[in-house]
Design a protein around this motif. Sequence first.
Motif, PDB file in Angstrom:
ATOM      1  N   PHE A 146      -5.035  -4.284   3.659  1.00 37.24           N
ATOM      2  CA  PHE A 146      -4.795  -3.592   4.918  1.00 37.24           C
ATOM      3  C   PHE A 146      -5.268  -4.398   6.129  1.00 37.24           C
ATOM      4  CE2 PHE A 146      -6.785  -0.816   8.111  1.00 37.24           C
ATOM      5  CZ  PHE A 146      -5.654  -0.157   8.572  1.00 37.24           C
TER       6      PHE A 146
ATOM      7  N   HIS B 258      -2.695  -7.674  -6.658  1.00 36.65           N
ATOM      8  CA  HIS B 258      -3.478  -7.699  -5.419  1.00 36.65           C
ATOM      9  C   HIS B 258      -4.124  -9.062  -5.230  1.00 36.65           C
ATOM     10  CE1 HIS B 258      -3.423  -3.256  -4.632  1.00 36.65           C
ATOM     11  NE2 HIS B 258      -3.002  -3.331  -5.863  1.00 36.65           N
TER      12      HIS B 258
ATOM     13  N   ASN C 146       0.823  -1.210   0.000  1.00 40.81           N
ATOM     14  CA  ASN C 146       0.000   0.000   0.000  1.00 40.81           C
ATOM     15  C   ASN C 146       0.859   1.262   0.000  1.00 40.81           C
ATOM     16  OD1 ASN C 146      -2.301  -1.516   0.018  1.00 40.81           O
ATOM     17  ND2 ASN C 146      -2.733  -1.266   2.201  1.00 40.81           N
TER      18      ASN C 146
ATOM     19  N   ASP D 147       5.132   6.063   4.930  1.00 46.02           N
ATOM     20  CA  ASP D 147       5.497   6.434   3.558  1.00 46.02           C
ATOM     21  C   ASP D 147       5.282   7.921   3.358  1.00 46.02           C
ATOM     22  OD1 ASP D 147       2.794   7.094   2.263  1.00 46.02           O
ATOM     23  OD2 ASP D 147       2.384   5.074   3.034  1.00 46.02           O
TER      24      ASP D 147
ATOM     25  N   ASN E 193     -11.746   4.270   2.462  1.00 44.84           N
ATOM     26  CA  ASN E 193     -10.794   3.216   2.088  1.00 44.84           C
ATOM     27  C   ASN E 193     -10.596   2.168   3.175  1.00 44.84           C
ATOM     28  OD1 ASN E 193     -10.400   4.594  -0.276  1.00 44.84           O
ATOM     29  ND2 ASN E 193      -8.524   5.605   0.399  1.00 44.84           N
TER      30      ASN E 193
END
Length: 623
Positions: free
Chosen positions: A126, A244, A37, A79, A92
Amino acid sequence: MSEEKLRFQAEVGKVLDIVVNSLYSNKEIFLRELISNASDACDKLRYLSLTNPGLLPGGSGFGIEISVDKKKRSVTVADNGIGMSHDELIENLGTIARSGTTQFLESLTGDEKEDAALIGQFGVGFYASFAVAKKVDVVSRKAGEDQAWRWSSEGGGEFLIEEAGRDTPGTSVTVHLAKGESEFLEEERIRHIVKSYADHIAIPINFVTKDLESQINTGSALWTRPKGDITVEQYQEFYHHVGHVFDDPWLTLHTRAEGKIEYTALLFVPSSRPFDLMHPDRRHRVKLYVKRVYITDECEDLMPSYLRFVRGIVDSEDLPLNVSREMLQHNVLVTKIRGALVKKIFAELKKKAGKAPEEYAVFWDNFGAVLKEGLYEDHTAHEPILELARFRSTNGTELVSLADYVARMPEGQDEIYYISGDDPAALAASPQIEGFRSRGVEVLLLSDPIDEFWVPAVGKYDDKPLKSVTSGGIDLTKFEKADSEAASDADKADDAEMAKLVLNFKQTLGEDVKDVRVSDRLTDSAVCLVAADGDMDLHLERMLRQQGHMNVPSATRILELNPGHPLIRKLTGLVDQPADSEILDETARLLLDQAKILEGDGIPDPAAFSRRLNLVLERGLTG
Ligand code: ADP
Ligand code: MG
């Protein structure tokens, strides 16, 4: 602003449970998902900064940092990518927008092992963090915005959102480890996981301590490295990241083109069928890069839709870096790249089909129905796809190619025969193919809905027309029967008697049939229906009507009678007996209904059918 308490969408709760349960022996996956991600987030910001250079991170550019806090027992993956706004955090990390989620959840069995395999195909993302976490904190600031937000959850039904501080855009995910998960605090363990799952990531991944920062991964895009330097595992991991998904690639195609157009492609064919393969919104999953910069995964023209199962990346040297997504529509370069890639994919598939037919059969079962769409959509693809196509047939249980079929055709056969329907087993038992079987003429069994569309579009193979066995006008008498079958021909009703019976049936059935005929395609069944030449195929008509095309005209069919069947022979004896005329009429109607049932069609008047059946049974039983 104070904190907001929100509930996960119901599907998330379910997915979360399944993920946590199915990952118990594979928990380190969570780190791979967080890194994946983070890398996607950097790719997205790099793309945005092409048109808005102010958004680029300062310092040494994009990077992912992993750190641990042994006292607090937490691991953080940070990140400096695109970040998420308040609403995006909710959207999300609180819902699952992916198409096919509902199907996925419906396909779960409750059996942990089977479900673990299924989730492998779905991808966990996630939520994998909750396999090791008692709590997860996400602090994120969207590039271009000033306010950062904290999302946190203990994985129950709820999560919290509140204002937070973060100096620069990006996202930090902090996983507070549950009891027993201390291994993920060890630097060596983390290095090992990153090396094995994330070495292909093109962005530097650093392990950060108070006084030291050291890079773990190679940090160059996998597809730019020489093929010989890349291991099977690295390809697999890249496939998991880019697609994915969790399954292993069935085919890996890494190719570089130099010359007029220059690009590198790293493409994969999955080993299992994605849940949303037949979803109307499904597009291919090939990402476009330009000179190592991620541009989009929505460049529709990059792959034809009949190859929408392909995943991977294409990295072009020729497209301008500031190419907008709009510019990519009907782009000549993109079209050329697609043409070249389609050819390469076809060539690889052909190689596999020749070298490893059993493996190829797995591919064909997964994606054959999709590939055949190309026969309908793209006439330039007819030849290669016809070569790649495999079919069930009356020849046995193995898949056959059209070339196999043609090679086996007996003397005198100049057409390729097929029957189409919903279920291969039912097709193999259809009355219409009995006569073909008894004469050793092979029939292809077509059971994919798309077959009804490509067959008329393609028309023929090797100059031999494709012909449905349910259409009239096939003369089987030119093929010799096997000896045992020929002997039984002696028991056939004679032609004059049959002619009278046919006439009688015609009078009785009138408008309900187009014609009545003596059949040479039946051996075991008494009757069957066929379509007149030029009329719509039986299965196609039924299929269109099932799909709601109510205005499909219902063509009347030809009823064929088997002169070798004891029942038909018996009926010929009744034709001239006035006393038997009622039973003969009723039997004619019954046989027409029976033929419809054999087709999988309903019968128009079930009450009349039952009454007739009883009448005939009664006669049979009482004398
Ligand atoms: P997937 O990556 O397959 O979309 P995930 O569950 O891994 O599914 O992530 C869900 C979404 O959350 C991502 O699509 C992305 O929009 C967002 N997201 C997750 N992690 C980050 C991150 N580090 N930075 C920005 N967005 C993120
Ligand atoms: Mg993800």
